[in-house]
Design a protein around this motif. Structure first.
Motif, PDB file in Angstrom:
ATOM      1  N   VAL A  31      16.041  -4.365  20.713  1.00  0.00           N
ATOM      2  CA  VAL A  31      15.584  -5.078  19.844  1.00  0.00           C
ATOM      3  C   VAL A  31      16.622  -6.090  18.895  1.00  0.00           C
ATOM      4  O   VAL A  31      17.906  -6.525  18.897  1.00  0.00           O
ATOM      5  CB  VAL A  31      16.056  -3.974  18.202  1.00  0.00           C
ATOM      6  CG1 VAL A  31      15.248  -4.538  16.391  1.00  0.00           C
ATOM      7  CG2 VAL A  31      14.937  -2.633  18.104  1.00  0.00           C
ATOM      8  N   TYR A  32      15.791  -7.918  18.529  1.00  0.00           N
ATOM      9  CA  TYR A  32      16.499  -8.541  18.576  1.00  0.00           C
ATOM     10  C   TYR A  32      16.239  -8.703  16.812  1.00  0.00           C
ATOM     11  O   TYR A  32      15.261  -8.972  16.049  1.00  0.00           O
ATOM     12  CB  TYR A  32      16.462 -10.043  18.955  1.00  0.00           C
ATOM     13  CG  TYR A  32      16.206 -10.173  20.301  1.00  0.00           C
ATOM     14  CD1 TYR A  32      17.363 -10.108  21.441  1.00  0.00           C
ATOM     15  CD2 TYR A  32      15.439  -9.178  21.396  1.00  0.00           C
ATOM     16  CE1 TYR A  32      17.036 -10.331  22.527  1.00  0.00           C
ATOM     17  CE2 TYR A  32      15.375  -9.455  22.815  1.00  0.00           C
ATOM     18  CZ  TYR A  32      16.317  -9.744  22.786  1.00  0.00           C
ATOM     19  OH  TYR A  32      16.515  -9.170  24.791  1.00  0.00           O
ATOM     20  N   ASP A  33      17.743  -9.153  16.630  1.00  0.00           N
ATOM     21  CA  ASP A  33      16.982  -9.662  14.518  1.00  0.00           C
ATOM     22  C   ASP A  33      18.389 -11.004  14.363  1.00  0.00           C
ATOM     23  O   ASP A  33      19.507 -10.712  14.639  1.00  0.00           O
ATOM     24  CB  ASP A  33      17.631  -8.669  13.438  1.00  0.00           C
ATOM     25  CG  ASP A  33      17.256  -9.297  12.509  1.00  0.00           C
ATOM     26  OD1 ASP A  33      15.909  -8.502  11.869  1.00  0.00           O
ATOM     27  OD2 ASP A  33      17.657  -9.668  11.997  1.00  0.00           O
ATOM     28  N   ARG A  34      17.876 -11.940  13.590  1.00  0.00           N
ATOM     29  CA  ARG A  34      18.708 -12.913  13.215  1.00  0.00           C
ATOM     30  C   ARG A  34      19.746 -12.520  12.046  1.00  0.00           C
ATOM     31  O   ARG A  34      20.762 -13.112  12.177  1.00  0.00           O
ATOM     32  CB  ARG A  34      17.959 -14.186  12.564  1.00  0.00           C
ATOM     33  CG  ARG A  34      17.494 -13.410  10.663  1.00  0.00           C
ATOM     34  CD  ARG A  34      17.615 -14.478  10.058  1.00  0.00           C
ATOM     35  NE  ARG A  34      17.228 -16.088  10.796  1.00  0.00           N
ATOM     36  CZ  ARG A  34      15.917 -16.857  10.625  1.00  0.00           C
ATOM     37  NH1 ARG A  34      14.645 -15.917   9.852  1.00  0.00           N
ATOM     38  NH2 ARG A  34      15.151 -17.513  11.464  1.00  0.00           N
ATOM     39  N   MET A  35      20.161 -11.455  11.675  1.00  0.00           N
ATOM     40  CA  MET A  35      20.844 -10.999  10.443  1.00  0.00           C
ATOM     41  C   MET A  35      22.222 -10.058  11.077  1.00  0.00           C
ATOM     42  O   MET A  35      21.549  -9.931  12.441  1.00  0.00           O
ATOM     43  CB  MET A  35      20.873  -9.854   9.783  1.00  0.00           C
ATOM     44  CG  MET A  35      19.705 -10.398   8.863  1.00  0.00           C
ATOM     45  SD  MET A  35      19.856 -12.239   8.079  1.00  0.00           S
ATOM     46  CE  MET A  35      20.807 -12.037   6.087  1.00  0.00           C
ATOM     47  N   PRO A  36      23.270  -9.781  10.695  1.00  0.00           N
ATOM     48  CA  PRO A  36      24.336  -9.443  11.518  1.00  0.00           C
ATOM     49  C   PRO A  36      24.185  -7.703  11.587  1.00  0.00           C
ATOM     50  O   PRO A  36      25.253  -7.311  11.832  1.00  0.00           O
ATOM     51  CB  PRO A  36      25.766  -9.520  10.238  1.00  0.00           C
ATOM     52  CG  PRO A  36      25.311 -10.639   9.801  1.00  0.00           C
ATOM     53  CD  PRO A  36      23.695 -10.840   9.729  1.00  0.00           C
ATOM     54  N   SER A  37      23.375  -7.667  10.695  1.00  0.00           N
ATOM     55  CA  SER A  37      22.853  -5.948  10.011  1.00  0.00           C
ATOM     56  C   SER A  37      21.430  -6.292  10.053  1.00  0.00           C
ATOM     57  O   SER A  37      20.756  -6.444   9.931  1.00  0.00           O
ATOM     58  CB  SER A  37      23.913  -5.121   9.005  1.00  0.00           C
ATOM     59  OG  SER A  37      23.400  -5.800   7.855  1.00  0.00           O
ATOM     60  N   VAL A  38      20.965  -4.371  10.876  1.00  0.00           N
ATOM     61  CA  VAL A  38      19.604  -4.137  10.967  1.00  0.00           C
ATOM     62  C   VAL A  38      18.790  -3.619   9.491  1.00  0.00           C
ATOM     63  O   VAL A  38      19.990  -2.957   8.602  1.00  0.00           O
ATOM     64  CB  VAL A  38      19.366  -2.626  11.543  1.00  0.00           C
ATOM     65  CG1 VAL A  38      19.690  -3.374  12.807  1.00  0.00           C
ATOM     66  CG2 VAL A  38      19.560  -2.705  11.208  1.00  0.00           C
ATOM     67  N   GLY A  39      18.058  -3.992   9.313  1.00  0.00           N
ATOM     68  CA  GLY A  39      16.834  -3.444   7.816  1.00  0.00           C
ATOM     69  C   GLY A  39      17.651  -3.842   6.375  1.00  0.00           C
ATOM     70  O   GLY A  39      17.776  -3.094   5.684  1.00  0.00           O
ATOM     71  N   ARG A  40      17.647  -4.399   6.359  1.00  0.00           N
ATOM     72  CA  ARG A  40      18.670  -5.930   4.868  1.00  0.00           C
ATOM     73  C   ARG A  40      17.001  -5.096   4.167  1.00  0.00           C
ATOM     74  O   ARG A  40      18.186  -4.698   2.781  1.00  0.00           O
ATOM     75  CB  ARG A  40      19.333  -6.438   5.128  1.00  0.00           C
ATOM     76  CG  ARG A  40      20.102  -7.126   6.187  1.00  0.00           C
ATOM     77  CD  ARG A  40      21.252  -8.497   5.964  1.00  0.00           C
ATOM     78  NE  ARG A  40      22.415  -7.485   6.770  1.00  0.00           N
ATOM     79  CZ  ARG A  40      23.184  -8.648   6.539  1.00  0.00           C
ATOM     80  NH1 ARG A  40      23.414  -9.727   5.355  1.00  0.00           N
ATOM     81  NH2 ARG A  40      24.355  -8.201   6.945  1.00  0.00           N
ATOM     82  N   LYS A  41      16.346  -4.858   4.141  1.00  0.00           N
ATOM     83  CA  LYS A  41      15.168  -6.091   3.141  1.00  0.00           C
ATOM     84  C   LYS A  41      14.820  -3.728   2.550  1.00  0.00           C
ATOM     85  O   LYS A  41      14.731  -3.836   1.393  1.00  0.00           O
ATOM     86  CB  LYS A  41      13.921  -5.936   3.682  1.00  0.00           C
ATOM     87  CG  LYS A  41      13.347  -6.216   2.453  1.00  0.00           C
ATOM     88  CD  LYS A  41      11.417  -7.370   2.826  1.00  0.00           C
ATOM     89  CE  LYS A  41      12.341  -8.840   2.720  1.00  0.00           C
ATOM     90  NZ  LYS A  41      10.969  -9.470   2.719  1.00  0.00           N
ATOM     91  N   LEU A  42      14.627  -3.476   3.821  1.00  0.00           N
ATOM     92  CA  LEU A  42      14.871  -1.879   3.375  1.00  0.00           C
ATOM     93  C   LEU A  42      15.717  -1.426   2.858  1.00  0.00           C
ATOM     94  O   LEU A  42      15.730  -0.551   1.945  1.00  0.00           O
ATOM     95  CB  LEU A  42      14.664  -0.997   5.336  1.00  0.00           C
ATOM     96  CG  LEU A  42      15.023   0.510   5.081  1.00  0.00           C
ATOM     97  CD1 LEU A  42      13.201   0.863   4.320  1.00  0.00           C
ATOM     98  CD2 LEU A  42      15.214   1.580   6.226  1.00  0.00           C
ATOM     99  N   LEU A  43      16.809  -1.867   2.839  1.00  0.00           N
ATOM    100  CA  LEU A  43      18.537  -1.152   2.396  1.00  0.00           C
ATOM    101  C   LEU A  43      18.462  -1.561   0.392  1.00  0.00           C
ATOM    102  O   LEU A  43      18.345  -0.617  -0.337  1.00  0.00           O
ATOM    103  CB  LEU A  43      19.473  -1.690   2.906  1.00  0.00           C
ATOM    104  CG  LEU A  43      19.838  -0.711   3.546  1.00  0.00           C
ATOM    105  CD1 LEU A  43      21.128  -1.988   4.326  1.00  0.00           C
ATOM    106  CD2 LEU A  43      20.479   0.509   3.800  1.00  0.00           C
ATOM    107  N   MET A  44      17.739  -2.715   0.656  1.00  0.00           N
ATOM    108  CA  MET A  44      17.283  -3.535  -1.060  1.00  0.00           C
ATOM    109  C   MET A  44      15.744  -2.468  -1.452  1.00  0.00           C
ATOM    110  O   MET A  44      16.457  -2.343  -2.478  1.00  0.00           O
ATOM    111  CB  MET A  44      16.568  -4.952  -0.825  1.00  0.00           C
ATOM    112  CG  MET A  44      15.914  -5.573  -2.391  1.00  0.00           C
ATOM    113  SD  MET A  44      17.472  -5.747  -3.423  1.00  0.00           S
ATOM    114  CE  MET A  44      18.291  -7.271  -2.511  1.00  0.00           C
TER     115      MET A  44
END
Ligand SMILES: Cc1cc2nc3c(=O)[nH]c(=O)nc-3n(C[C@H](O)[C@H](O)[C@H](O)COP(=O)(O)OP(=O)(O)OC[C@H]3O[C@@H](n4cnc5c(N)ncnc54)[C@H](O)[C@@H]3O)c2cc1C
Length: 400
Positions: A31-44
Motif C-alpha cells: 500500500v502506497y500513500d503520500r502521507m506519513p500515516s494512513v487513514g487520515r480522513k477516516l480518523l477525521m
C-alpha cells in the motif's frame, strides 16, 4: 511459486479494505500513500463519531446514491451494510444503531478500529510505503516521489484508491485527475458535496449568531424537504439537513447563480395552532419576548425571521413567517471543508470489474469514482464496498 503482486495506492478505507482481501487471497500487497500515516480522513470522520453505515432497508439504502445507484448496486449487494457491521465486530469493534438508524462504533471514534485493522493487515503481510506520492506511469511502471528519491514499480495489477478532493490537507488532493485524463480516462469534474453554502447575512446577525444551531426545523429546496439541524456560520449555513440538500443546492447555484432555501421553524405545528398561540395578549412584552414565551422561539430563530424584513405583529403574518423563512444561498463552500466530493472517474470509463477500460490491470475504488451520497454512513459504506469488490475481481483476474 511467486505470489502475484498488487500495488494499492491510497491508504483510506477503500484501499485498506482491498489490501485486506487481496492479502487474504494470497497476493503480495504493498500500500502506497503520500502521507506519513494512513487513514487520515477516516480518523477525521471519527471526530464526528464515525458513522459507518445505515440500518435502513437495503432498497432505500441503495437509492441514496441517486444516479450512481445502479452502478454501485452490485458492490453494495456483495458487501452490504450488514457485512460492514460484521467486519467491524470481527475486528473487536462493537457497533450500535443511533436513533436516526445510523450505525456507529460504540467508541464513537475511528482510532480503535484503525488500530485493530492495521494489526490485522500486518499479520497478513501487507507492506506499507508511506510518504510515497504517486505521479503516474513511465514505460509502463508506476512512478512515485519518495523521501529517498523517485522510484518505479511494476506490479501485476494496481488499485487506485486515491479518494476525492475534499479536505486536501488530509492527503486526497484530486491530483490524480490530470494523470488519468492524460491517459484518456473520462472524469466528471470534482465538486464539493455535503458542504456549506454562503448567505449574505447582515453584519449584526453574523456577529451575534454565527455558531448557533437551528434545531428540529424543516429545510426545503426544489420540492424536497428534510427535517434536521443546521448551523449558522459566519459565511452562511451548514449542517446535516443542509448536506442532505447540498447536491441540488450546488447544482442550482451553478445554473442560476443562487438557490432558494425555505425553512419551516416549527414543522410540527400547524398555521392555525401558531395563530391561536400568537393571538394571546402580549401585554407589555416586546414582540421578541412574546415569540419566545408563546412558541419557545430562540433568539437565532427570531432574528433569522427578521433577516428578510421587519416583523409584523399580526399573528397570521407572524405564523406565515415562522413557517416560511426564505434564504437566498449565493455560493457553495469550496472542497477545502466539504465532507465529500462529487464527480470523479466516470462509470463508463470502468468495466463491471472496476478496471479502467483505458488502462488494463489498473482498477479504481472509493470516492474517486463518480458517485455522491448524503451523510448517514453512505460514504464509507460505498468506499468499503467498492474496495472489497475491486479486490475480489483483481484476485480472480490474477489467479490468486
Ligand atoms: C470531516 C469529515 C467527516 C466525515 N465523516 C464521515 C462519516 O461519519 N461517515 C461516512 O460515511 N463518511 C464520512 N466522511 C467521508 C469519508 O471519510 C470518505 O468518503 C472516505 O474516507 C473516502 O475513502 P477513500 O478510501 O475513497 O479515500 P480517502 O480516505 O480520501 O483516502 C485516499 C488516500 O489516498 C492518498 N492519496 C491521494 N492522492 C495520492 C497520491 N497522488 N499519491 C499517494 N497517495 C495519495 C491520500 O493521502 C489518502 O490517504 C467524512 C469526511 C470528512 C472530511
Amino acid at each position: 511459486m511467486e505470489k502475484p503482486v498488487v500495488a494499492v495506492i491510497g491508504a483510506g478505507p477503500a484501499g485498506l479494505m482491498a489490501a485486506e482481501l487481496l492479502s487474504a487471497a494470497g497476493v503480495a500487497v504493498t500500500v502506497y500513500d503520500r502521507m506519513p500515516s494512513v487513514g487520515r480522513k477516516l480518523l477525521m470522520a471519527g471526530r464526528g463519531g464515525l458513522n459507518l453505515t445505515h440500518s435502513e432497508p437495503f432498497e432505500q439504502f441503495v437509492s441514496r446514491y441517486g444516479q450512481a445507484a445502479s452502478h454501485l448496486r452490485p458492490m453494495l449487494e456483495a458487501f452490504p451494510p450488514s457485512a460492514l457491521v460484521a467486519w467491524a465486530n470481527a475486528l473487536g469493534i462493537e457497533t450500535f444503531i443511533g436513533s436516526s438508524g445510523r450505525v456507529f462504533p460504540k467508541a464513537m471514534k475511528a482510532s480503535p478500529l484503525l488500530r485493530a485493522w492495521l494489526a490485522r493487515l500486518d499479520r497478513q503481510g501487507v507492506q506499507f510505503r508511506l510518504r510515497h506520492a504517486w505521479r503516474g506511469w513511465k514505460d509502463g511502471a508506476l512512478q512515485f516521489r519518495a523521501p529517498e528519491g523517485d522510484i518505479a514499480v511494476a506490479p501485476d495489477a494496481t488499485l487506485l484508491a486515491l479518494g476525492g478532493a475534499s479536505w486536501p490537507r488530509l492527503g486526497s488532493t484530486g491530483d490524480w485527475t490530470s494523470i488519468l485524463a492524460e491517459q484518456g480516462v473520462a472524469i466528471a469534474p470534482l465538486l464539493p458535496a455535503n458542504c456549506g453554502f454562503c448567505v449574505a447575512w447582515s453584519d449584526i446577525f453574523r456577529v451575534r449568531f454565527a455558531g448557533q444551531p437551528l434545531k428540529s426545523a424543516q429545510f426545503g429546496h426544489g420540492g424536497r424537504s428534510v427535517r434536521g439541524e443546521a448551523m449558522v456560520t459566519g459565511y452562511g449555513i451548514e449542517g446535516g439537513a443542509i448536506y442532505a440538500l447540498s447536491a441540488a443546492l450546488r447544482d442550482a447555484i451553478a445554473k442560476d447563480g443562487q438557490a432558494v432555501l425555505d425553512i419551516d421553524l416549527r414543522p410540527d405545528q400547524s398555521d392555525e395552532h401558531l395563530v391561536r398561540k400568537l393571538s394571546k395578549s402580549r401585554g407589555k412584552d416586546s414582540l421578541s419576548n412574546h415569540l419566545r414565551k408563546t412558541l419557545n422561539l430562540s433568539p437565532v430563530e427570531i432574528n433569522l425571521m427578521r433577516e428578510s424584513a421587519e416583523l409584523s405583529p399580526d399573528p397570521t403574518a407572524l405564523s406565515h413567517r415562522i413557517k416560511n423563512v426564505r434564504l437566498i444561498l449565493t455560493g457553495t463552500q469550496g472542497l477545502d471543508r466539504a465532507i465529500s466530493t462529487a464527480g470523479g472517474i466516470s462509470f463508463d470509463a470502468v468495466d463491471k470489474n472496476l478496471m479502467l477500460k483505458a488502462l488494463p490491470r489498473v482498477y479504481a475504488a472509493g470516492e474517486m469514482l463518480d458517485w455522491e451520497a448524503p451523510t448517514g454512513g453512505y460514504l464509507l459504506q460505498a468506499c468499503f464496498a467498492t474496495g472489497a469488490f475491486a479486490a475480489r475481481t483483481i484476485a480472480a483476474r490474477i489467479g490468486a
